[in-house]
Motif scaffolding. Structure first.
Motif, PDB file in Angstrom:
ATOM      1  N   ARG A 229       0.845  -1.197   0.000  1.00 30.26           N
ATOM      2  CA  ARG A 229       0.000   0.000   0.000  1.00 30.26           C
ATOM      3  C   ARG A 229       0.883   1.251   0.000  1.00 30.26           C
ATOM      4  O   ARG A 229       1.867   1.339   0.722  1.00 30.26           O
ATOM      5  N   SER A 230       0.478   2.217  -0.812  1.00 30.02           N
ATOM      6  CA  SER A 230       1.277   3.433  -0.959  1.00 30.02           C
ATOM      7  C   SER A 230       0.942   4.423   0.150  1.00 30.02           C
ATOM      8  O   SER A 230      -0.186   4.930   0.244  1.00 30.02           O
ATOM      9  N   ALA A 231       1.937   4.747   0.976  1.00 27.27           N
ATOM     10  CA  ALA A 231       1.724   5.740   2.029  1.00 27.27           C
ATOM     11  C   ALA A 231       1.435   7.108   1.442  1.00 27.27           C
ATOM     12  O   ALA A 231       0.653   7.891   1.994  1.00 27.27           O
ATOM     13  N   ALA A 232       2.033   7.399   0.307  1.00 27.72           N
ATOM     14  CA  ALA A 232       1.812   8.699  -0.335  1.00 27.72           C
ATOM     15  C   ALA A 232       0.356   8.837  -0.773  1.00 27.72           C
ATOM     16  O   ALA A 232      -0.263   9.898  -0.607  1.00 27.72           O
ATOM     17  N   THR A 233      -0.201   7.772  -1.324  1.00 25.67           N
ATOM     18  CA  THR A 233      -1.603   7.806  -1.744  1.00 25.67           C
ATOM     19  C   THR A 233      -2.526   8.007  -0.552  1.00 25.67           C
ATOM     20  O   THR A 233      -3.442   8.834  -0.580  1.00 25.67           O
ATOM     21  N   THR A 234      -2.284   7.253   0.509  1.00 25.82           N
ATOM     22  CA  THR A 234      -3.098   7.403   1.709  1.00 25.82           C
ATOM     23  C   THR A 234      -3.033   8.828   2.233  1.00 25.82           C
ATOM     24  O   THR A 234      -4.065   9.452   2.539  1.00 25.82           O
ATOM     25  N   ALA A 235      -1.819   9.374   2.313  1.00 31.38           N
ATOM     26  CA  ALA A 235      -1.657  10.737   2.816  1.00 31.38           C
ATOM     27  C   ALA A 235      -2.359  11.741   1.911  1.00 31.38           C
ATOM     28  O   ALA A 235      -3.001  12.682   2.391  1.00 31.38           O
ATOM     29  N   ALA A 236      -2.258  11.543   0.591  1.00 30.41           N
ATOM     30  CA  ALA A 236      -2.897  12.480  -0.340  1.00 30.41           C
ATOM     31  C   ALA A 236      -4.405  12.491  -0.145  1.00 30.41           C
ATOM     32  O   ALA A 236      -5.044  13.551  -0.179  1.00 30.41           O
ATOM     33  N   ILE A 237      -4.979  11.322   0.078  1.00 25.39           N
ATOM     34  CA  ILE A 237      -6.433  11.237   0.298  1.00 25.39           C
ATOM     35  C   ILE A 237      -6.822  11.975   1.573  1.00 25.39           C
ATOM     36  O   ILE A 237      -7.750  12.789   1.583  1.00 25.39           O
ATOM     37  N   LEU A 238      -6.109  11.692   2.661  1.00 25.68           N
ATOM     38  CA  LEU A 238      -6.456  12.313   3.937  1.00 25.68           C
ATOM     39  C   LEU A 238      -6.234  13.830   3.891  1.00 25.68           C
ATOM     40  O   LEU A 238      -7.049  14.597   4.419  1.00 25.68           O
ATOM     41  N   GLN A 239      -5.167  14.250   3.256  1.00 21.74           N
ATOM     42  CA  GLN A 239      -4.908  15.684   3.129  1.00 21.74           C
ATOM     43  C   GLN A 239      -5.993  16.358   2.301  1.00 21.74           C
ATOM     44  O   GLN A 239      -6.459  17.456   2.634  1.00 21.74           O
TER      45      GLN A 239
END
Lengths: 186, 186
Positions: B11-21
């Motif tokens: 799982r991409s941490a960057a993708t998760t962060a982008a969604i939450l941001q």
DNA sequence: CCATTAAGTGGACGGTAAGTCCATTTAATG
DNA sequence: CATTAAATGGACTTACCGTCCACTTAATGG
């Protein structure tokens, strides 16, 4: 003081009441998400256009639906004075929170936040009057000695009713007033 | 304690962060009504399916988006003790309410109400820990004599923070703590 | 290198509500 | 009976929801 003789077909009080009742019942029974304008129109057996004619959006409609019931359900006037009057009203308030009215109030507040970012409009149309009236009662209690606390009446109101509302909103049990009353009044 | 060797694409941490941001920024900037799943996916430049893969609905997504920022923004730990520590935290809390975090918190609460009828899920995932930690600090203040009030720590917390939240929610100015602090602690 | 596993993509889809439009009917007035 | 305005009901565009599916991508182990 007589009105200048209304022209055309008069607005139907029954239709207005049906709309407000339907909105209230949907909020109480199905929750805010199910309380769409379409659903209100269906439940009230009314054309959607009739709703849009009198209310520009869902937010004021839901506030009106709440006020339509709150006025009859949570009377402000009560005999007694000072601390006793506050204690009696707090008991009524807790009972109201733990009923349809409490659920509907939360739904209305949620709609205000979703549309406006805060529930200031709900405060302006409803809570501000209660807060002022109860602050007045608190001030009388301070004057007659039944309330010992010397803080500003509004601060006492916010601590007491804000604390109760906080517990209601976040589902913190038990929703009792004794500790908060002792804190706010004694 | 090593994990059993993850299989497949991680799982991409960057993708998760982008969604939450993106969810946080939309709530802060455009409000809850504009914070749709579609809009979050567009803003995060992510497929809608990726969001639905990890979050079943908007409510937990928005709570996660809030927690993602709140943890870094509103640190609970602080030096000092008893009353001084509470006063310092109350000042931080007021500053937070009067910022993006305060607006986003209201939006998250509104979403919880709309879906669940109350904000109990938000309490369970966030507020309950703060309430417990601050009640602990209040108890310490009562023990060391810096807090004179003898009420239950949780009741003091509810009166103080509930009162402040009440004013924030309903747009009651000024959002100051002096009167409530005097009421709750002295 | 290759098979396997799971994350992430992108487009499409049916369903539903928002909000507006319009021709029509209904209920009051003078 | 002409006028005025409320209320109707259906149609319509736009937008989001939630799901589906074929596909690509990034990691693992043999």
């Amino acid at each position: 003081m007589t009105l200048p003789a209304a022209r055309g077909r008069p607005r139907s009080a029954a239709t207005t009441a049906a709309i407000l009742q339907a909105a209230y019942a949907l909020m109480a029974g199905q929750g805010l998400a199910a309380t769409t304008i379409d659903a209100v129109a269906r439940a009230a057996q009314v054309s959607k256009m009739t709703i849009y004619k009198w209310w520009p959006s869902r937010e004021p409609l839901l506030i009106d639906a709440f006020l339509h019931h709150a006025a009859a359900t949570l009377p402000l006037a009560r005999e007694g004075h000072g601390a006793a009057r506050i204690r009696a009203h707090v008991a009524d308030y807790i009972a109201a929170l733990d009923s349809d009215l409490g659920r509907v109030q939360l739904a209305v507040i949620a709609e205000c936040i979703a549309q406006s970012g805060s529930a200031a409009s709900f405060f302006a149309r409803y809570l501000s009057h209660r807060r002022a009236a109860l602050a007045q009662i608190i001030a009388e209690g301070q004057a007659d000695g039944s309330i010992a606390r010397r803080a500003a009446p509004e601060a006492i109101y916010d601590a007491l009713y804000g604390g109760l509302f906080y517990r209601h909103l976040f589902g913190i049990a038990p929703l009792d007033a004794e500790a908060l009353l002792a804190l706010a009044l004694v």
